[in-house]
Design a protein around this motif. Structure first.
Motif, short mmCIF file in Angstrom:
data_model
loop_
_atom_site.label_atom_id
_atom_site.label_comp_id
_atom_site.label_asym_id
_atom_site.label_seq_id
_atom_site.Cartn_x
_atom_site.Cartn_y
_atom_site.Cartn_z
N GLU A 147 0.86 -1.20 -0.10
CA GLU A 147 0.00 0.07 0.02
C GLU A 147 0.91 1.24 0.01
OE1 GLU A 147 -3.23 0.44 -0.26
OE2 GLU A 147 -3.57 -1.57 -0.61
N GLN A 148 1.99 1.42 0.68
CA GLN A 148 2.84 2.29 0.68
C GLN A 148 3.31 2.56 -0.61
OE1 GLN A 148 5.97 1.82 3.55
NE2 GLN A 148 4.52 2.82 5.48
N TYR A 149 3.69 1.67 -1.33
CA TYR A 149 4.34 1.89 -2.73
C TYR A 149 3.29 2.33 -3.65
CZ TYR A 149 6.64 0.66 -6.98
OH TYR A 149 7.11 0.81 -8.58
N LYS A 150 2.13 1.78 -3.50
CA LYS A 150 1.01 2.09 -4.44
C LYS A 150 0.65 3.51 -3.93
CE LYS A 150 -3.63 0.93 -5.50
NZ LYS A 150 -4.89 0.03 -5.23
N GLU A 151 0.75 4.27 -2.77
CA GLU A 151 0.11 5.56 -2.64
C GLU A 151 1.51 6.60 -3.13
OE1 GLU A 151 -0.23 5.64 1.76
OE2 GLU A 151 -1.93 4.56 1.80
N MET A 152 2.68 5.99 -2.89
CA MET A 152 3.73 6.84 -3.50
C MET A 152 3.79 7.02 -4.97
SD MET A 152 7.90 6.07 -3.36
CE MET A 152 7.69 4.55 -4.21
N GLN A 153 3.28 5.69 -5.68
CA GLN A 153 3.39 5.60 -7.29
C GLN A 153 2.18 6.61 -7.67
OE1 GLN A 153 1.97 1.90 -8.94
NE2 GLN A 153 3.62 2.03 -10.34
N GLU A 154 1.09 6.76 -6.87
CA GLU A 154 -0.06 7.32 -7.28
C GLU A 154 0.18 8.86 -7.00
OE1 GLU A 154 -3.36 5.85 -5.07
OE2 GLU A 154 -3.71 4.19 -6.33
N SER A 155 0.84 9.07 -5.74
CA SER A 155 1.21 10.62 -5.44
C SER A 155 2.17 11.10 -6.62
CB SER A 155 1.91 10.65 -4.17
OG SER A 155 2.45 11.88 -4.14
#
Length: 348
Positions: free
Chosen positions: A48-56
């Motif tokens: 989830e952390q990586y996904k949020e960073m990618q989306e950001s």
């Protein structure tokens, strides 16, 4: 004079009261801590952390109007997810992605390997819920230390293999001596190109102050029951027989170390690599000490496709006194590790 005497008596009373209050406060804190749990288990969803960073990052590349639309869509999405989770909770359903899980543990070892206390809790927690399709990744960093400490750490990792759960150890900086003893338990060892690997050997040194004490006319008496209860001493006069026994014990420990590594990695030419030398990641691959040259970040990113990656950490609660003494001990331990690494490695 009488005034000074009364003033001194007054100060003594004040100091007594302050000390009494401090003692009572310490007792209350200790009693409170005893009632608390011995530690806290934290689970972080790295996927989830990586996904949020990618989306950001993707959103930051949009123009102002597109960013507003993106944030609006994200808000709507999160609201819907929260609504779904709440509905599932009311029905007693467990939120499960159905994906295989990668359990990520961290071990940054000191000379006495006291971090094994947290490691054993983390492994116990993971094994209580892990499924056959899951796997464990240990991010390891250690130059080694005491044999019994790292032997226990390796035994804790063996629990994962005994449950037939794939275990991968990743090394970004160093896994030497006891650190490599832990790493070789894994089904697969992944090392960064310039990580320090190996150092399959045993070392011990004992300073001796006997000649200095003799020069000061100070006698030391050492009484033992058992021929080899003490082989080398700090203050007494060491004998050649004691030195020989000490070397024999070292060689026996080295033999146990070699046998353990050979049992964990049967294809390894143990006589070639168990010389106490260390190698960088790329060289270690050539010698069979590791299986893949890669950083832990790249390895975990590769595992995120179709899997849920979770980091598990057990944080031990420290007593009030341990917070003061422990920080000093940790500082000294880090200093020793830095000296070891600087003494073993050329500077660039």
């Amino acid at each position: 004079m009488e005034l000074l005497s009364q003033y001194g008596l007054f100060l003594a009373k004040i100091v007594t009261v302050v000390v009494a209050i401090a003692v009572i406060a310490v007792l209350i804190v200790n009693l409170t801590q005893r009632k608390r749990q011995r530690g806290e288990l934290r689970v972080t969803n790295l996927s989830e952390q990586y996904k949020e960073m990618q989306e950001s990052m993707s959103a930051s590349l949009l123009d102002e109007h597109q960013q507003k639309q993106w944030h609006k869509a994200q808000k709507k999405k999160h609201k819907q997810e929260a609504k779904t989770a709440k509905a599932q909770a009311k029905l007693g359903e467990k939120a499960d992605s159905g994906k295989p899980r990668v359990w990520v543990l961290d071990f940054k070892g000191s000379m006495d390997a006291h971090e094994v206390n947290s490691l054993r809790e983390e492994i116990t927690a993971v094994l209580s819920v892990a499924k056959p399709q899951d796997q464990v990744v240990l991010r390891l960093e250690s130059p080694g230390g005491v044999v019994h400490g790292y032997g226990l750490a390796a035994s804790q990792l063996q629990r994962i293999r005994d449950r037939q759960i794939p275990l991968t150890v990743t090394v970004d900086k160093v896994a030497a001596s006891g650190g490599y003893m832990m790493a070789c338990v894994a089904d697969k060892i992944v090392s960064a190109p310039f990580a320090i690997i190996g150092s399959i050997g045993v070392v011990a040194q004992v300073p001796n102050f006997n000649r200095f004490l003799k020069s000061k006319d100070i006698d030391i008496e050492l009484h033992t029951a058992g021929q080899y209860k003490r082989t080398l001493t700090l203050l007494g006069e060491n004998t050649e027989e004691g030195r020989q026994k000490f070397r024999e014990d070292l060689n026996e420990t080295h033999l146990l170390f070699k046998d353990f590594v050979k049992r964990m990695r049967p294809s390894l030419d143990i006589d070639q690599v168990a010389t106490g030398e260390h190698w960088y990641g790329s060289q270690a691959l050539h010698n069979g000490l590791i299986d893949v040259v890669s950083t832990s970040d790249e390895w975990l990113l590769g595992l995120m496709e179709g899997r849920e990656v979770l980091n598990v950490r057990f944080l031990q609660r420290k007593k009030l006194m341990d917070r003061f003494t422990g920080s000093a001990a940790d500082s000294a331990d880090r200093l020793l590790q830095r000296w070891w690494q600087r003494g073993q490695q050329p500077l660039s």
